[in-house]
Scaffold this active site. Structure first.
Site, PDB file in Angstrom:
ATOM      1  N   GLU A 162     -11.785   1.225 -50.226  1.00  0.00           N
ATOM      2  CA  GLU A 162     -11.358   0.461 -49.896  1.00  0.00           C
ATOM      3  C   GLU A 162     -11.480   0.419 -47.963  1.00  0.00           C
ATOM      4  O   GLU A 162     -10.956   1.033 -47.044  1.00  0.00           O
ATOM      5  CB  GLU A 162      -9.689   0.558 -49.175  1.00  0.00           C
ATOM      6  CG  GLU A 162      -9.071  -0.438 -50.566  1.00  0.00           C
ATOM      7  CD  GLU A 162      -7.657  -0.667 -50.355  1.00  0.00           C
ATOM      8  OE1 GLU A 162      -6.571  -0.542 -48.742  1.00  0.00           O
ATOM      9  OE2 GLU A 162      -6.828  -1.062 -51.541  1.00  0.00           O
ATOM     10  N   GLU A 358      -6.309  -0.269 -58.570  1.00  0.00           N
ATOM     11  CA  GLU A 358      -4.444  -0.271 -57.686  1.00  0.00           C
ATOM     12  C   GLU A 358      -4.264  -1.981 -58.017  1.00  0.00           C
ATOM     13  O   GLU A 358      -4.763  -2.484 -57.536  1.00  0.00           O
ATOM     14  CB  GLU A 358      -5.204   0.035 -56.105  1.00  0.00           C
ATOM     15  CG  GLU A 358      -5.065   1.483 -55.743  1.00  0.00           C
ATOM     16  CD  GLU A 358      -5.765   2.136 -54.592  1.00  0.00           C
ATOM     17  OE1 GLU A 358      -4.933   1.311 -53.827  1.00  0.00           O
ATOM     18  OE2 GLU A 358      -6.391   2.762 -53.521  1.00  0.00           O
TER      19      GLU A 358
HETATM   20  C1  NOJ Z   1      -4.677   1.232 -50.529  1.00  0.00           C
HETATM   21  C2  NOJ Z   1      -5.001   2.499 -50.779  1.00  0.00           C
HETATM   22  O1  NOJ Z   1      -6.201   2.580 -51.107  1.00  0.00           O
HETATM   23  C3  NOJ Z   1      -3.983   3.364 -51.192  1.00  0.00           C
HETATM   24  O2  NOJ Z   1      -4.482   4.867 -50.422  1.00  0.00           O
HETATM   25  C4  NOJ Z   1      -2.567   2.827 -50.544  1.00  0.00           C
HETATM   26  O3  NOJ Z   1      -1.925   4.334 -50.723  1.00  0.00           O
HETATM   27  C5  NOJ Z   1      -2.012   1.944 -51.342  1.00  0.00           C
HETATM   28  N1  NOJ Z   1      -2.916   0.703 -51.100  1.00  0.00           N
HETATM   29  C6  NOJ Z   1      -0.830   1.220 -51.258  1.00  0.00           C
HETATM   30  O4  NOJ Z   1      -0.829   1.088 -49.528  1.00  0.00           O
END
Ligand code: NOJ
Length: 453
Positions: A162, A358
């Site tokens: 991200e 994710e």
């Molecule tokens: C995206 C991120 O990559 C991760 O580190 C985070 O905990 C989750 N989203 C939830 O916000």
């Protein structure tokens, strides 16, 4: 229906679970220093101990096995491996990941390794971090160390997680280190350095690891058609998903700016009109390095927004219904159609198997009187999303994998430990772990390849 060799997994990230922040020669990362400064993280929480995974990885791998997990996405702490970011390698850091990898493999779990999940070594940040054009070479050197040390056993990699969140939004709003408040004219070269770092890391991994599969895991602002049977709504959602989001808060959530150079070897025309002036000299040549062949298209997807057209046929974003469902952290993203249409649009554009790296839900979980953790909302959220993803597969999208976020509750960055995304409940004082109902539910999903949904 999901294909037979569909990859089911769970995901975590180093700083969010490891702890052991000052042990065995690990160098500081920007998250250590950010947490030290009062006011940055809710309730002054830090990742100093996190879930103590650094000491409890065996227990965690045993839990994975018990819960039927076959694939595990985790990230490596750059400053645990190379404390100063470049130069000397820390043998204790290598040893930790070697032990973790061996434990996973001994338990029949395939590692999916992310090289960078936001924890830039502080020593490199002090030299400008992602602003410094040398960053891409430093990252490539780190990737080489990863390949040389782990590539005999790890075959699946994601370079960067991200970048949109890390570089853009949260920086500008001050919720992430280094709180630089970058202006757009700085953001564009910083993003370019990041894409270049990805490209150079892919080259380093290919040179050091035989038969590996590589991607990178961005995120984005996704849209789905309000009426799934209306072609104008579908087109509106497609356009909005890849649009040049040209407000100050924009570039970080931009899908195409972060993915087109990587998968297509060019910056999107529509965006270039506004941003070309900020790109560093020689950016056209860099595109050749950035555009390394990748094996899959990874994306982190939590939700999206409905799209339709106005009376002139222009795409418009539809506000969510009054009283819309939201996660415990306030995100109004219980919008499962987002995962389906993002998969469709990304596959059309980039033509690579889609891996959701994710997806998950923050919930207010508690241990109830029966000693268990009941999380029906999370089960419902995951059920809807996984089902929607299978519909994309039914429509011909090559959907290759799905990683639930997160295997266990963990340090949710500037929100501290307040928000629980895990399928395993964690007591942050005793480090006790309790699998939630969702963990047992997800086991059945993985076992039946999603056919029980
Ligand atoms: C995206 C991120 O990559 C991760 O580190 C985070 O905990 C989750 N989203 C939830 O916000």
């Amino acid at each position: 229906m999901f294909k037979k060799d569909f990859v089911w997994g769970v995901a975590t990230a180093a700083y969010q679970i490891e702890g052991g922040a000052f042990e065995d020669g690990r160098g500081l990362s920007v998250w250590d220093t950010f947490c030290m400064e009062p006011g940055n993280v809710k309730f002054g929480h830090t990742g100093n101990f996190a879930c103590d995974h650094y000491h409890r990885y065996k227990e965690d791998v045993a839990l994975m096995k018990e819960l039927g997990v076959k694939n595990y996405r985790f990230s490596v702490s750059w400053s645990r491996i190379i404390p100063d970011g470049v130069g000397e390698v820390n043998p204790k850091g290598i040893e930790f990941y070697n032990n973790l990898i061996d434990e996973l493999l001994a338990n029949g779990i395939t590692p999916y390794m992310t090289l960078f999940h936001w924890d830039t070594p502080q020593a490199l940040e002090d030299r400008g971090g992602w602003k410094n054009p040398d960053m891409s070479d430093w990252f490539a050197q780190y990737a080489r160390v990863i390949g040389e040390n782990f590539g005999d056993r790890v075959k699946n990699f994601m370079t960067i997680n991200e970048p949109q969140s890390y570089l853009g939004g949260y920086n500008n709003r001050g919720g992430m280190p280094p709180k630089a408040g970058y202006e757009k004219r700085f953001m564009i070269p910083i993003i370019h350095n990041t894409l270049l770092a990805h490209g150079k890391a892919v080259i380093a991994l290919r040179e050091t690891v035989k038969d590996c599969k590589i991607s990178y895991a961005p995120c984005g602002d996704y849209f789905y058609p309000l009426d799934e049977n209306n072609s104008a709504d579908i087109e509106a959602a497609r356009k909005l998903t890849f649009r040049a989001n040209d407000n100050f808060d924009g570039p970080h959530w931009n899908v195409a700016w972060y993915a087109d150079p990587i998968f297509l070897g060019k910056y999107p025309e529509e965006h270039l009109a506004g941003y070309e002036q900020y790109l560093p000299k020689g950016w056209q040549d860099d595109l050749k390095i950035i555009n390394q062949p990748l094996d899959f298209c990874a994306q982190n997807i939590y939700g999206g927004r409905p799209a339709t057209t106005d009376k002139d046929g222009n795409p418009v974003i539809v506000p969510l219904k009054v009283g819309f469902s939201r996660m415990a952290n306030g995100w109004g993203v219980v919008t499962p159609k987002a995962i389906k249409w993002a998969a469709i649009f990304l596959y059309e554009r980039y033509k690579k198997p889609i891996f959701i790296t994710e997806n998950g839900m923050a919930n207010n979980d508690t241990v109830t009187l029966d000693g268990k953790v009941h999380d029906p909302q999370r089960i419902d959220y995951l059920h809807r999303y996984i089902k929607a993803l299978s519909q994309a597969a039914d429509m011909g999208v090559d959907v290759g994998g799905y990683f639930q976020w997160s295997f266990m509750d963990n340090f949710e960055w500037a929100q501290g430990y307040n928000e629980r995304f895990g399928m395993i409940w964690v007591d942050y004082e005793t480090f006790e772990r309790i699998p939630k109902d969702s963990a047992y539910w997800y086991k059945t999903v993985m076992e039946t390849n999603g056919e029980n949904l």
